[in-house]
Design a protein around this motif. Structure first.
Motif, PDB file in Angstrom:
ATOM      1  N   ARG A  65       0.855  -1.192   0.000  1.00 36.31           N
ATOM      2  CA  ARG A  65       0.000   0.000   0.000  1.00 36.31           C
ATOM      3  C   ARG A  65       0.891   1.243   0.000  1.00 36.31           C
ATOM      4  O   ARG A  65       2.019   1.207   0.486  1.00 36.31           O
ATOM      5  CB  ARG A  65      -0.897   0.023   1.245  1.00 36.31           C
ATOM      6  N   THR A  66       0.347   2.323  -0.500  1.00 36.86           N
ATOM      7  CA  THR A  66       1.110   3.559  -0.545  1.00 36.86           C
ATOM      8  C   THR A  66       1.126   4.208   0.836  1.00 36.86           C
ATOM      9  O   THR A  66       0.094   4.305   1.501  1.00 36.86           O
ATOM     10  CB  THR A  66       0.502   4.527  -1.575  1.00 36.86           C
ATOM     11  N   ALA A  67       2.317   4.605   1.251  1.00 35.98           N
ATOM     12  CA  ALA A  67       2.497   5.277   2.534  1.00 35.98           C
ATOM     13  C   ALA A  67       3.323   6.534   2.297  1.00 35.98           C
ATOM     14  O   ALA A  67       3.870   6.732   1.203  1.00 35.98           O
ATOM     15  CB  ALA A  67       3.194   4.350   3.519  1.00 35.98           C
ATOM     16  N   LEU A  77       8.770  14.459  12.356  1.00 36.89           N
ATOM     17  CA  LEU A  77       8.453  13.475  11.317  1.00 36.89           C
ATOM     18  C   LEU A  77       7.180  12.718  11.684  1.00 36.89           C
ATOM     19  O   LEU A  77       6.890  12.493  12.861  1.00 36.89           O
ATOM     20  CB  LEU A  77       9.574  12.446  11.218  1.00 36.89           C
ATOM     21  N   ILE A  78       6.443  12.304  10.655  1.00 37.30           N
ATOM     22  CA  ILE A  78       5.295  11.428  10.874  1.00 37.30           C
ATOM     23  C   ILE A  78       5.179  10.510   9.659  1.00 37.30           C
ATOM     24  O   ILE A  78       5.444  10.930   8.531  1.00 37.30           O
ATOM     25  CB  ILE A  78       3.992  12.214  11.136  1.00 37.30           C
ATOM     26  N   ALA A  79       4.825   9.258   9.898  1.00 40.15           N
ATOM     27  CA  ALA A  79       4.592   8.293   8.819  1.00 40.15           C
ATOM     28  C   ALA A  79       3.117   7.919   8.824  1.00 40.15           C
ATOM     29  O   ALA A  79       2.538   7.624   9.874  1.00 40.15           O
ATOM     30  CB  ALA A  79       5.456   7.045   9.021  1.00 40.15           C
ATOM     31  N   LEU A  80       2.522   7.965   7.643  1.00 40.06           N
ATOM     32  CA  LEU A  80       1.083   7.715   7.518  1.00 40.06           C
ATOM     33  C   LEU A  80       0.792   6.810   6.328  1.00 40.06           C
ATOM     34  O   LEU A  80       1.550   6.810   5.345  1.00 40.06           O
ATOM     35  CB  LEU A  80       0.331   9.036   7.273  1.00 40.06           C
ATOM     36  N   SER A  81      -0.331   6.125   6.391  1.00 44.54           N
ATOM     37  CA  SER A  81      -0.858   5.499   5.189  1.00 44.54           C
ATOM     38  C   SER A  81      -1.330   6.627   4.286  1.00 44.54           C
ATOM     39  O   SER A  81      -1.946   7.588   4.747  1.00 44.54           O
ATOM     40  CB  SER A  81      -2.045   4.597   5.539  1.00 44.54           C
ATOM     41  N   ALA A  82      -1.047   6.522   2.991  1.00 43.08           N
ATOM     42  CA  ALA A  82      -1.493   7.551   2.041  1.00 43.08           C
ATOM     43  C   ALA A  82      -2.802   7.157   1.375  1.00 43.08           C
ATOM     44  O   ALA A  82      -3.210   7.770   0.402  1.00 43.08           O
ATOM     45  CB  ALA A  82      -0.411   7.798   0.998  1.00 43.08           C
ATOM     46  N   VAL A  83      -3.445   6.135   1.925  1.00 47.05           N
ATOM     47  CA  VAL A  83      -4.704   5.658   1.355  1.00 47.05           C
ATOM     48  C   VAL A  83      -5.862   6.349   2.077  1.00 47.05           C
ATOM     49  O   VAL A  83      -6.019   6.215   3.292  1.00 47.05           O
ATOM     50  CB  VAL A  83      -4.811   4.124   1.495  1.00 47.05           C
ATOM     51  N   CYS A  84      -6.641   7.085   1.319  1.00 45.89           N
ATOM     52  CA  CYS A  84      -7.772   7.836   1.881  1.00 45.89           C
ATOM     53  C   CYS A  84      -8.757   6.881   2.548  1.00 45.89           C
ATOM     54  O   CYS A  84      -9.062   5.805   2.020  1.00 45.89           O
ATOM     55  CB  CYS A  84      -8.465   8.616   0.765  1.00 45.89           C
ATOM     56  N   PRO A 128       4.161   3.245  12.559  1.00 48.27           N
ATOM     57  CA  PRO A 128       5.334   3.428  13.426  1.00 48.27           C
ATOM     58  C   PRO A 128       6.636   3.480  12.611  1.00 48.27           C
ATOM     59  O   PRO A 128       6.734   2.878  11.533  1.00 48.27           O
ATOM     60  CB  PRO A 128       5.307   2.194  14.332  1.00 48.27           C
ATOM     61  N   PHE A 129       7.611   4.207  13.135  1.00 53.83           N
ATOM     62  CA  PHE A 129       8.918   4.282  12.476  1.00 53.83           C
ATOM     63  C   PHE A 129       9.977   4.571  13.524  1.00 53.83           C
ATOM     64  O   PHE A 129       9.675   4.987  14.649  1.00 53.83           O
ATOM     65  CB  PHE A 129       8.934   5.372  11.393  1.00 53.83           C
ATOM     66  N   THR A 130      11.230   4.329  13.139  1.00 52.96           N
ATOM     67  CA  THR A 130      12.363   4.668  14.000  1.00 52.96           C
ATOM     68  C   THR A 130      13.378   5.435  13.155  1.00 52.96           C
ATOM     69  O   THR A 130      13.429   5.265  11.930  1.00 52.96           O
ATOM     70  CB  THR A 130      13.034   3.409  14.580  1.00 52.96           C
ATOM     71  N   VAL A 131      14.174   6.259  13.837  1.00 49.91           N
ATOM     72  CA  VAL A 131      15.221   7.022  13.156  1.00 49.91           C
ATOM     73  C   VAL A 131      16.553   6.647  13.788  1.00 49.91           C
ATOM     74  O   VAL A 131      16.686   6.659  15.018  1.00 49.91           O
ATOM     75  CB  VAL A 131      14.985   8.540  13.299  1.00 49.91           C
ATOM     76  N   SER A 132      17.512   6.285  12.948  1.00 48.04           N
ATOM     77  CA  SER A 132      18.817   5.903  13.451  1.00 48.04           C
ATOM     78  C   SER A 132      19.885   6.156  12.396  1.00 48.04           C
ATOM     79  O   SER A 132      19.708   5.743  11.226  1.00 48.04           O
ATOM     80  CB  SER A 132      18.800   4.414  13.849  1.00 48.04           C
ATOM     81  N   ASN A 133      20.970   6.818  12.773  1.00 44.11           N
ATOM     82  CA  ASN A 133      22.114   7.032  11.881  1.00 44.11           C
ATOM     83  C   ASN A 133      21.706   7.612  10.520  1.00 44.11           C
ATOM     84  O   ASN A 133      22.185   7.164   9.481  1.00 44.11           O
ATOM     85  CB  ASN A 133      22.900   5.745  11.686  1.00 44.11           C
ATOM     86  N   GLY A 134      20.790   8.576  10.531  1.00 51.18           N
ATOM     87  CA  GLY A 134      20.397   9.228   9.288  1.00 51.18           C
ATOM     88  C   GLY A 134      19.427   8.453   8.445  1.00 51.18           C
ATOM     89  O   GLY A 134      19.114   8.850   7.306  1.00 51.18           O
ATOM     90  N   SER A 135      18.911   7.342   8.964  1.00 45.88           N
ATOM     91  CA  SER A 135      17.937   6.535   8.216  1.00 45.88           C
ATOM     92  C   SER A 135      16.637   6.433   8.993  1.00 45.88           C
ATOM     93  O   SER A 135      16.643   6.314  10.223  1.00 45.88           O
ATOM     94  CB  SER A 135      18.472   5.126   7.973  1.00 45.88           C
ATOM     95  N   ILE A 136      15.535   6.445   8.259  1.00 40.98           N
ATOM     96  CA  ILE A 136      14.208   6.282   8.856  1.00 40.98           C
ATOM     97  C   ILE A 136      13.704   4.898   8.433  1.00 40.98           C
ATOM     98  O   ILE A 136      13.617   4.612   7.243  1.00 40.98           O
ATOM     99  CB  ILE A 136      13.233   7.355   8.342  1.00 40.98           C
ATOM    100  N   THR A 137      13.397   4.068   9.413  1.00 41.75           N
ATOM    101  CA  THR A 137      12.869   2.744   9.112  1.00 41.75           C
ATOM    102  C   THR A 137      11.374   2.753   9.446  1.00 41.75           C
ATOM    103  O   THR A 137      10.986   2.965  10.597  1.00 41.75           O
ATOM    104  CB  THR A 137      13.586   1.657   9.945  1.00 41.75           C
ATOM    105  N   VAL A 138      10.560   2.527   8.431  1.00 40.75           N
ATOM    106  CA  VAL A 138       9.111   2.592   8.587  1.00 40.75           C
ATOM    107  C   VAL A 138       8.538   1.183   8.523  1.00 40.75           C
ATOM    108  O   VAL A 138       8.913   0.390   7.680  1.00 40.75           O
ATOM    109  CB  VAL A 138       8.473   3.453   7.467  1.00 40.75           C
ATOM    110  N   GLY A 139       7.621   0.900   9.452  1.00 35.85           N
ATOM    111  CA  GLY A 139       6.930  -0.386   9.437  1.00 35.85           C
ATOM    112  C   GLY A 139       7.304  -1.257  10.597  1.00 35.85           C
ATOM    113  O   GLY A 139       8.148  -0.980  11.405  1.00 35.85           O
TER     114      GLY A 139
END
Ligand code: FES
Length: 139
Positions: A65-67, A77-84, A128-139
């Motif tokens: 799915r598109t996020a 920062l915020i991570a969201l589903s892009a599905v209406c 949910p996501f985490t940020v570490s060493n300049g990378s964002i891991t989503v999911g």
């Protein structure tokens, strides 16, 4: 009698052409607006922090799915589903307003996914996501 048959035939032929034309127009439109299928069903996605500038959004596929990742003007920062949440179209980011707009029926969401206008019944799903060493891991 022959005239009636000719009229019936023309009626069916014209009806068939109209149905085919309607399908030729609506199918590509549906494919463009509908969320992607589960071809790219990654469970986690890693995005470089530099790919999400302040006020910007980064769209990607997560579990088919598109996020989207958004960095609000304050830097959060915020991570969201892009599905209406109305009928499932993919929302678009409007950087100038820092809002999402659904192109299908005009639904509008804040950068946090809260519904502010239109028919969507629920906010965009937060991922949910985490940020570490300049990378964002989503999911
Ligand atoms: S699908 Fe988004 S407003 Fe209808």
């Amino acid at each position: 009698m022959q005239e009636t048959d000719r009229r019936k035939f023309l009626g069916f032929a014209i009806g068939g052409v109209l149905v085919a034309a309607a399908g030729a127009i609506t199918y590509p439109l549906y494919k463009y607006l509908a969320p992607r299928k589960r071809e790219d069903a990654r469970q986690k996605v890693v995005v470089a922090e530099t790919d999400v500038p302040v006020g910007g959004a980064k769209f990607f596929e997560l579990e088919g799915r598109t996020a989207v990742l958004v960095r609000k003007s304050g830097g959060a920062l915020i991570a969201l589903s892009a599905v209406c949440t109305h009928l499932g179209c993919v929302v678009q980011w409007q950087q100038d307003k820092e809002q999402f707009l659904c192109p299908c029926h005009g639904g509008q969401f804040t950068a946090d996914g809260t519904v502010i206008a239109g028919p969507p019944p629920r906010p965009l799903e937060i991922i949910p996501f985490t940020v570490s060493n300049g990378s964002i891991t989503v999911g």
